[in-house]
Write a protein that holds these residues in place. Structure first.
Motif, mmCIF file in Angstrom:
data_model
loop_
_atom_site.group_PDB
_atom_site.id
_atom_site.type_symbol
_atom_site.label_atom_id
_atom_site.label_comp_id
_atom_site.label_asym_id
_atom_site.label_seq_id
_atom_site.Cartn_x
_atom_site.Cartn_y
_atom_site.Cartn_z
ATOM 1 N N ALA A 104 5.127 50.563 69.642
ATOM 2 C CA ALA A 104 5.335 51.515 70.577
ATOM 3 C C ALA A 104 5.504 52.771 70.185
ATOM 4 C CB ALA A 104 6.803 50.226 70.932
ATOM 5 N N SER A 105 5.597 53.238 69.267
ATOM 6 C CA SER A 105 6.049 54.321 68.203
ATOM 7 C C SER A 105 5.627 55.522 69.084
ATOM 8 C CB SER A 105 5.809 54.601 66.975
ATOM 9 O OG SER A 105 6.534 53.139 66.455
ATOM 10 N N ILE A 106 4.511 55.460 69.545
ATOM 11 C CA ILE A 106 3.715 56.406 70.351
ATOM 12 C C ILE A 106 4.489 56.696 71.489
ATOM 13 C CG2 ILE A 106 1.783 57.422 71.361
ATOM 14 C CD1 ILE A 106 -0.060 56.338 69.632
ATOM 15 N N THR A 107 4.873 55.945 71.841
ATOM 16 C CA THR A 107 5.925 56.554 73.015
ATOM 17 C C THR A 107 7.532 56.596 73.064
ATOM 18 O OG1 THR A 107 4.277 54.524 74.390
ATOM 19 C CG2 THR A 107 6.574 54.540 75.611
ATOM 20 N N ASP A 108 7.601 55.822 71.918
ATOM 21 C CA ASP A 108 9.466 56.035 71.847
ATOM 22 C C ASP A 108 9.286 57.408 70.733
ATOM 23 O OD1 ASP A 108 9.517 53.585 71.922
ATOM 24 O OD2 ASP A 108 9.203 53.352 69.945
ATOM 25 N N VAL A 109 8.104 58.396 70.648
ATOM 26 C CA VAL A 109 8.244 59.167 70.382
ATOM 27 C C VAL A 109 7.637 60.387 71.483
ATOM 28 C CG1 VAL A 109 7.047 61.568 69.256
ATOM 29 C CG2 VAL A 109 7.193 59.041 68.234
ATOM 30 N N ALA A 110 6.648 60.069 72.322
ATOM 31 C CA ALA A 110 6.747 60.808 73.446
ATOM 32 C C ALA A 110 7.810 61.127 74.299
ATOM 33 C CB ALA A 110 5.139 60.120 74.587
ATOM 34 N N THR A 111 8.747 59.724 74.668
ATOM 35 C CA THR A 111 9.439 59.875 75.258
ATOM 36 C C THR A 111 10.941 61.191 74.497
ATOM 37 O OG1 THR A 111 9.745 57.726 75.906
ATOM 38 C CG2 THR A 111 11.694 58.161 75.989
ATOM 39 N N ALA A 112 10.956 60.697 73.708
ATOM 40 C CA ALA A 112 12.578 61.488 72.766
ATOM 41 C C ALA A 112 11.729 63.085 72.878
ATOM 42 C CB ALA A 112 12.355 61.324 71.737
ATOM 43 N N LEU A 113 10.327 63.634 73.189
ATOM 44 C CA LEU A 113 9.686 64.652 72.973
ATOM 45 C C LEU A 113 10.082 65.371 74.113
ATOM 46 C CD1 LEU A 113 8.422 67.053 71.286
ATOM 47 C CD2 LEU A 113 6.269 66.305 71.735
ATOM 48 N N ARG A 114 9.237 64.598 75.281
ATOM 49 C CA ARG A 114 9.762 64.738 76.664
ATOM 50 C C ARG A 114 11.144 65.815 77.069
ATOM 51 N NH1 ARG A 114 4.919 63.288 79.561
ATOM 52 N NH2 ARG A 114 5.709 63.235 81.365
ATOM 53 N N ARG A 115 11.974 65.063 76.360
ATOM 54 C CA ARG A 115 13.084 65.548 76.652
ATOM 55 C C ARG A 115 13.160 67.816 76.004
ATOM 56 N NH1 ARG A 115 15.163 60.091 76.841
ATOM 57 N NH2 ARG A 115 14.929 59.485 74.786
ATOM 58 N N HIS A 116 12.995 67.403 74.794
ATOM 59 C CA HIS A 116 13.154 67.952 74.045
ATOM 60 C C HIS A 116 12.107 69.621 74.185
ATOM 61 C CE1 HIS A 116 16.035 66.052 72.116
ATOM 62 N NE2 HIS A 116 15.680 65.503 72.179
ATOM 63 N N VAL A 117 11.145 69.896 75.427
ATOM 64 C CA VAL A 117 10.442 70.261 75.411
ATOM 65 C C VAL A 117 10.800 71.535 77.657
ATOM 66 C CG1 VAL A 117 8.758 70.155 73.837
ATOM 67 C CG2 VAL A 117 8.285 68.664 76.070
ATOM 68 N N ASP A 118 10.032 72.346 77.089
ATOM 69 C CA ASP A 118 9.909 72.482 78.547
ATOM 70 C C ASP A 118 8.634 71.999 78.664
ATOM 71 O OD1 ASP A 118 8.610 73.922 81.127
ATOM 72 O OD2 ASP A 118 9.492 75.885 80.146
ATOM 73 N N LEU A 129 -5.686 70.154 77.487
ATOM 74 C CA LEU A 129 -7.094 69.780 75.968
ATOM 75 C C LEU A 129 -7.339 68.317 76.248
ATOM 76 C CD1 LEU A 129 -3.525 69.464 74.222
ATOM 77 C CD2 LEU A 129 -4.936 71.136 73.752
ATOM 78 N N PRO A 130 -8.152 68.444 75.205
ATOM 79 C CA PRO A 130 -9.668 67.362 75.662
ATOM 80 C C PRO A 130 -8.398 65.700 76.807
ATOM 81 C CG PRO A 130 -9.608 67.707 73.416
ATOM 82 C CD PRO A 130 -8.508 68.367 74.131
ATOM 83 N N GLU A 131 -9.801 65.083 76.976
ATOM 84 C CA GLU A 131 -9.685 64.107 78.356
ATOM 85 C C GLU A 131 -9.108 63.367 76.676
ATOM 86 O OE1 GLU A 131 -11.938 60.424 80.095
ATOM 87 O OE2 GLU A 131 -13.093 62.550 80.012
ATOM 88 N N GLY A 132 -8.123 62.912 77.392
ATOM 89 C CA GLY A 132 -6.773 61.777 76.166
ATOM 90 C C GLY A 132 -5.809 62.022 75.769
ATOM 91 N N ALA A 133 -5.358 63.134 76.161
ATOM 92 C CA ALA A 133 -4.348 63.990 75.370
ATOM 93 C C ALA A 133 -3.081 63.876 76.363
ATOM 94 C CB ALA A 133 -4.713 65.961 75.078
ATOM 95 N N ALA A 134 -3.042 64.077 77.696
ATOM 96 C CA ALA A 134 -2.571 63.501 78.998
ATOM 97 C C ALA A 134 -1.259 61.972 78.263
ATOM 98 C CB ALA A 134 -2.062 64.032 79.878
ATOM 99 N N ALA A 135 -3.125 61.138 78.684
ATOM 100 C CA ALA A 135 -2.080 60.033 78.137
ATOM 101 C C ALA A 135 -1.516 59.636 77.188
ATOM 102 C CB ALA A 135 -3.671 59.252 78.067
ATOM 103 N N PHE A 136 -1.885 60.905 75.903
ATOM 104 C CA PHE A 136 -1.235 59.818 74.510
ATOM 105 C C PHE A 136 -0.040 60.083 74.544
ATOM 106 C CE2 PHE A 136 0.010 61.076 71.208
ATOM 107 C CZ PHE A 136 -0.571 60.507 69.447
ATOM 108 N N TRP A 137 0.837 61.072 75.092
ATOM 109 C CA TRP A 137 1.886 61.403 75.653
ATOM 110 C C TRP A 137 2.682 60.742 77.039
ATOM 111 C CZ3 TRP A 137 4.125 62.866 71.242
ATOM 112 C CH2 TRP A 137 3.489 63.971 70.195
ATOM 113 N N HIS A 138 2.158 60.294 77.669
ATOM 114 C CA HIS A 138 2.267 59.743 79.010
ATOM 115 C C HIS A 138 3.637 58.089 78.351
ATOM 116 C CE1 HIS A 138 2.052 58.073 82.723
ATOM 117 N NE2 HIS A 138 2.222 57.703 82.226
ATOM 118 N N VAL A 139 3.887 58.980 79.544
ATOM 119 C CA VAL A 139 6.107 57.745 79.446
ATOM 120 C C VAL A 139 5.870 57.364 80.614
ATOM 121 C CG1 VAL A 139 7.615 57.761 79.699
ATOM 122 C CG2 VAL A 139 7.102 59.705 77.468
ATOM 123 N N ALA A 140 5.728 55.652 80.710
ATOM 124 C CA ALA A 140 5.002 55.123 82.156
ATOM 125 C C ALA A 140 6.533 55.077 83.356
ATOM 126 C CB ALA A 140 4.916 53.956 81.688
#
Length: 145
Positions: A104-118, A129-140
């Motif tokens: 779950a680390s990608i989701t965990d980091v994505a979750t925290a990162l989304r709280r610290h960016v615009d 960015l390439p297909e797959g980039a948004a899915a990488f940082w997606h938080v359900a």
């Protein structure tokens, strides 16, 4: 022009991010958290060319931006995005004896990162960015961000 606030308070912002990522991922220390965060960022970076990576780095807080581009061999061509399980194994492979990354680390980091960016800028750059980039940082669960 005065020094931008994001640079004046970069260390404090990074410490807040690390604490958030640590708590989100259920990790015990900032060192464990740093390795997991670095692993997630490098796994994502491997899938971008130089221009795409610089575009993405621009929406990161300064210290995360530095981690994202540090020690990068820009002559290595990008690899394609793949399924989450394969990406998670890649995250776990960085310094495997000192890495506390979970599936779950990608989701965990994505979750925290989304709280610290615009988020508007973050989503705009991901859309370019390439297909797959948004899915990488997606938080359900949007309640987590």
């Amino acid at each position: 022009m005065p020094m931008p606030m994001e640079y004046q308070h970069a260390s404090e912002e990074f410490e807040r991010f690390l604490a958030d990522a640590r708590d989100t991922a259920g990790l015990g220390t900032r060192n464990q958290t740093y390795t997991v965060v670095q692993s997630v960022l490098l796994t994502f970076r491997r899938r971008l060319d130089v221009h795409q990576a610089i575009r993405f780095a621009q929406v990161l807080p300064p210290v995360l931006r530095a981690i994202f581009i540090a020690d990068w061999d820009t002559t290595v061509p990008p690899v394609p995005f793949t399924d989450r399980e394969t990406l998670a194994r890649e995250v776990q492979a960085l310094r495997p004896h000192h890495n506390f990354a979970t599936a779950a680390s990608i989701t965990d980091v994505a979750t925290a990162l989304r709280r610290h960016v615009d988020m508007a800028k973050f989503k705009a750059v991901l859309a370019r960015l390439p297909e797959g980039a948004a899915a990488f940082w997606h938080v359900a669960d949007p309640e987590r961000t």
